[in-house]
Design a protein around this motif. Structure first.
Motif: not given
Length: 323
Positions: A293-318
């Protein structure tokens, strides 16, 4: 010719027990409607050994009062004979109707208690029999709050829940998963995920029987029943119980999960839409464990584990390629 009073009393008892035949019911009603048979009706004290499940005190008093009235001898005069016959016939018919309603009352509609969770939140619930239910985010649990009795335990789940069923409820506990499956509990711990496209029943310990209109499966620990809404098929599969039920301990386990799969989890768990800058990104795979139940940590782990960048705004994640 009067029927044997003992036989009539037997009919009353069989009516109360629900074992009376249609022919015997007809005999009983006909007897009650016949003039002059009021003296043969069971006396109030004779009614004491007639079981009456579901009979409330007020209803009992009413029918015994009517029976007492019918069995009390009344002197007849020529002048009052006709009115007495009419009264007796009407009263006997009323008693017949009262008995039918009294011993076969309309089934009470269940009053469902409803417990829901919002996105990103879980709840632990204890049911009246001691069964504990861990309810995942974006899920709803319902149970009958008026007749939670042995042999009548039923719950309804939409979403995801982990059940730890109380031992004394074994064999008397039924879970309705969505509108397609029923799960009969045989003393167990199991997980249900009932979503629009599919339903999963994962067994951790004990035994459950999962069925729909066409198929019935008895699961063993480590197995899963999988229902696919598109084709209506119910199948048995081997289950990774840690991956599929670890959420109850606030651990979400991903094993070779694509970002498309993870996007589906984010939508269900947090109500947030995930989009990809390029279609190829959705097929990147991730293996790891994150808080459920921690979305920010999930996105942070994905960013560090994969060669990606994540942009989160309101109810949208790119999700985009790293620069």
């Amino acid at each position: 010719m009067y029927p044997d009073p003992a036989y009539i009393k037997t009919l009353f008892i069989k009516h109360a027990n629900g074992t009376i035949t249609p022919e015997e019911t007809s005999q009983l009603v006909t007897f009650l409607q016949q003039d002059g048979n009021e003296a043969l009706l069971p006396l109030p004290e004779e009614m004491e050994d007639i079981p009456a499940p579901g009979m409330d005190t007020a209803a009992t008093s009413r029918i015994l009062q009517q029976l007492t009235t019918l069995t009390t001898p009344q002197p007849a005069t020529r002048r009052g004979l006709l009115s007495r016959i009419v009264t007796i016939s009407a009263a006997a018919a009323a008693v017949a109707a009262a008995i039918i309603l009294l011993y076969h009352p309309a089934k009470q509609r269940p009053v469902l208690a409803t417990i829901s969770t919002s996105y990103g939140h879980m709840k632990k619930i204890m049911l009246p029999d001691g069964t504990t239910v861990t309810l995942n985010a974006n899920s709803t649990l319902q149970y009958d709050s008026t007749s939670w009795n042995p042999g009548a335990r039923e719950v309804w789940i939409n979403g995801q829940a982990f059940f730890d069923v109380a031992p004394d409820a074994a064999g008397k506990f039924m879970v309705h998963a969505g509108e397609q499956l029923t799960v009969q509990v045989l003393g167990t711990r199991f997980n249900i995920a009932a979503r629009a496209q599919s339903i999963q029943v994962v067994l951790n310990s004990g035994k459950v029987k999962v069925e729909n209109k066409a198929t019935a499966l008895v699961l063993q620990p480590g197995e899963m029943a999988y229902y696919q809404a598109t084709n209506g098929q119910l199948s048995r599969q081997t289950a990774d119980t840690l991956q599929l039920t670890g959420w109850k301990d606030n651990q979400k386990v991903f094993r070779d999960a694509t970002l498309s799969d993870i996007a589906g989890f984010i939508k269900e768990q947090f109500g947030i839409q995930v989009t990809f800058a390029t279609p190829q990104l959705s097929q990147l795979q991730f293996t790891g464990t994150t808080p459920v139940n921690d979305l920010d940590m999930l996105l942070n782990i994905l960013t560090k584990s994969l060669d990606i960048r994540i942009d989160k705004q309101n109810n949208q994640v790119m999700i985009m390629l790293a620069r």
